[in-house]
Design an enzyme around this catalytic site. Structure first.
Site, mmCIF file in Angstrom:
data_model
loop_
_atom_site.group_PDB
_atom_site.id
_atom_site.type_symbol
_atom_site.label_atom_id
_atom_site.label_comp_id
_atom_site.label_asym_id
_atom_site.label_seq_id
_atom_site.Cartn_x
_atom_site.Cartn_y
_atom_site.Cartn_z
ATOM 1 N N LYS A 12 51.682 64.240 30.878
ATOM 2 C CA LYS A 12 51.131 65.253 31.651
ATOM 3 C C LYS A 12 49.869 65.938 31.356
ATOM 4 O O LYS A 12 49.536 65.766 30.089
ATOM 5 C CB LYS A 12 52.281 66.476 31.952
ATOM 6 C CG LYS A 12 53.588 65.921 32.583
ATOM 7 C CD LYS A 12 54.550 67.182 32.931
ATOM 8 C CE LYS A 12 55.837 66.411 33.451
ATOM 9 N NZ LYS A 12 56.508 67.802 33.715
ATOM 10 N N TYR A 52 55.832 64.752 43.491
ATOM 11 C CA TYR A 52 56.849 65.512 43.164
ATOM 12 C C TYR A 52 57.568 65.889 44.571
ATOM 13 O O TYR A 52 57.857 67.050 45.111
ATOM 14 C CB TYR A 52 56.260 66.993 42.609
ATOM 15 C CG TYR A 52 56.273 66.892 41.145
ATOM 16 C CD1 TYR A 52 57.167 66.535 40.466
ATOM 17 C CD2 TYR A 52 54.839 67.228 40.421
ATOM 18 C CE1 TYR A 52 57.097 66.241 38.855
ATOM 19 C CE2 TYR A 52 54.853 67.209 39.090
ATOM 20 C CZ TYR A 52 55.957 66.793 38.265
ATOM 21 O OH TYR A 52 55.850 66.688 37.071
ATOM 22 N N ASN A 115 56.263 70.455 29.479
ATOM 23 C CA ASN A 115 57.090 69.625 28.818
ATOM 24 C C ASN A 115 56.452 68.102 28.449
ATOM 25 O O ASN A 115 57.288 67.166 28.267
ATOM 26 C CB ASN A 115 58.637 69.488 29.513
ATOM 27 C CG ASN A 115 58.475 69.058 30.908
ATOM 28 O OD1 ASN A 115 57.486 68.835 31.567
ATOM 29 N ND2 ASN A 115 59.539 69.116 31.215
ATOM 30 N N HIS A 118 56.357 63.088 31.933
ATOM 31 C CA HIS A 118 57.194 62.745 33.167
ATOM 32 C C HIS A 118 57.721 61.415 32.971
ATOM 33 O O HIS A 118 57.032 60.467 32.502
ATOM 34 C CB HIS A 118 56.412 62.847 34.529
ATOM 35 C CG HIS A 118 57.206 62.213 35.578
ATOM 36 N ND1 HIS A 118 57.874 63.281 36.517
ATOM 37 C CD2 HIS A 118 56.960 61.085 36.241
ATOM 38 C CE1 HIS A 118 58.336 62.316 37.371
ATOM 39 N NE2 HIS A 118 58.108 61.311 37.066
ATOM 40 N N GLU A 129 57.423 55.995 42.494
ATOM 41 C CA GLU A 129 56.161 56.733 41.803
ATOM 42 C C GLU A 129 55.155 55.952 41.300
ATOM 43 O O GLU A 129 54.112 56.317 41.533
ATOM 44 C CB GLU A 129 56.842 57.543 40.648
ATOM 45 C CG GLU A 129 57.919 58.686 41.208
ATOM 46 C CD GLU A 129 58.865 59.258 39.898
ATOM 47 O OE1 GLU A 129 59.567 60.087 40.204
ATOM 48 O OE2 GLU A 129 58.629 58.727 38.845
HETATM 49 P P1 IDP Z 1 62.504 65.726 35.015
HETATM 50 O O1 IDP Z 1 60.988 65.833 34.521
HETATM 51 O O2 IDP Z 1 63.041 66.029 33.435
HETATM 52 O O3 IDP Z 1 63.003 64.679 35.509
HETATM 53 P P2 IDP Z 1 62.826 67.434 37.245
HETATM 54 O O4 IDP Z 1 64.089 68.325 37.492
HETATM 55 O O5 IDP Z 1 62.732 66.182 38.073
HETATM 56 O O6 IDP Z 1 62.919 67.305 35.770
HETATM 57 O O7 IDP Z 1 61.527 68.231 37.557
HETATM 58 C C1 IDP Z 1 60.435 68.074 37.537
HETATM 59 C C2 IDP Z 1 59.451 68.845 36.518
HETATM 60 O O8 IDP Z 1 59.499 70.198 37.196
HETATM 61 C C3 IDP Z 1 59.978 69.224 35.180
HETATM 62 O O9 IDP Z 1 59.591 68.254 34.173
HETATM 63 C C4 IDP Z 1 59.281 70.635 34.922
HETATM 64 O O10 IDP Z 1 58.198 70.386 34.173
HETATM 65 C C5 IDP Z 1 59.353 71.423 36.199
HETATM 66 N N1 IDP Z 1 60.671 71.995 36.473
HETATM 67 C C6 IDP Z 1 61.902 71.630 36.662
HETATM 68 N N2 IDP Z 1 62.710 72.641 36.863
HETATM 69 C C7 IDP Z 1 61.820 73.849 36.872
HETATM 70 C C8 IDP Z 1 62.167 75.074 37.176
HETATM 71 O O11 IDP Z 1 63.191 75.635 37.277
HETATM 72 N N3 IDP Z 1 60.919 75.832 36.969
HETATM 73 C C9 IDP Z 1 59.554 75.415 36.711
HETATM 74 N N4 IDP Z 1 59.359 74.139 36.376
HETATM 75 C C10 IDP Z 1 60.415 73.243 36.580
HETATM 76 MG MG MG Z 2 62.740 64.236 37.589
#
Ligand code: IDP
Ligand code: MG
Length: 152
Positions: A12, A52, A115, A118, A129
């Site tokens: 990212k 997304y 984080n 992805h 994707e």
């Molecule tokens: P993942 O990346 O571990 O698969 P997902 O639930 O698919 O997690 O969410 C996609 C991305 O959205 C996450 O990597 C994170 O950066 C962001 N995200 C997920 N939940 C939240 C939240 O509650 N607040 C803000 N950003 C979030």
């Molecule tokens: Mg995800």
């Protein structure tokens, strides 16, 4: 040939900005996964919305789309046995504070929205994707059983 699986991975914008591209690739390669497609690009808003789409009803969707298109990213298709499970283990939990030390997010993630990486959560979603970013013809094929590459 052994059963191979494809996984979609993206470093990212925060990961690129913090020079974590090499570290990420290194961790993927060291467990035996192969990079079969890779490009650096900046996502358009349309690409980000598609990327997304599963989160479009979430309150953080707009911020997510804005952030992922805020700077260059590195998109990759990696291939190997149980690639999705292996990559998700290397990536760690979504919230860096909950990710184990030794995982990419556990070692480098700063907060949930920053984080670093992805990764697709299933082979089916990985394909949806990576199809946003790669044509099938851009993905390297024809790996022999002894893993000698054939570049056509
Ligand atoms: P993942 O990346 O571990 O698969 P997902 O639930 O698919 O997690 O969410 C996609 C991305 O959205 C996450 O990597 C994170 O950066 C962001 N995200 C997920 N939940 C939240 C939240 O509650 N607040 C803000 N950003 C979030
Ligand atoms: Mg995800």
């Amino acid at each position: 040939m052994v059963d191979v699986e494809r996984e979609f991975v993206m470093v990212k914008p925060d990961g690129v900005k913090r020079r974590l591209v090499g570290e990420t690739i290194s961790r993927l390669e060291k467990v035996g996964l192969r990079i079969v497609a890779m490009k650096m690009l900046r996502l358009t808003k349309a690409m980000a919305e598609k990327h997304y789409a599963v989160h479009k009803d979430k309150p953080f969707y707009e911020g997510l789309v804005k952030f992922i298109s805020s700077g260059p990213v590195v998109a990759m298709v990696v291939e190997g046995k149980d690639a999705v499970t292996r990559v998700r283990k290397l990536v760690g939990a979504t919230k860096p504070g909950e990710a184990e030390v030794g995982t990419i997010r556990g070692d480098f993630g700063m907060e949930i929205g920053r984080n670093v990486i992805h990764a697709g959560d299933s082979p089916e979603n990985a394909k949806i994707e990576y199809s946003i970013y790669f044509k099938e013809s851009e993905i390297i094929k024809n790996v022999l059983p002894d893993e000698t590459w054939i570049y056509e």
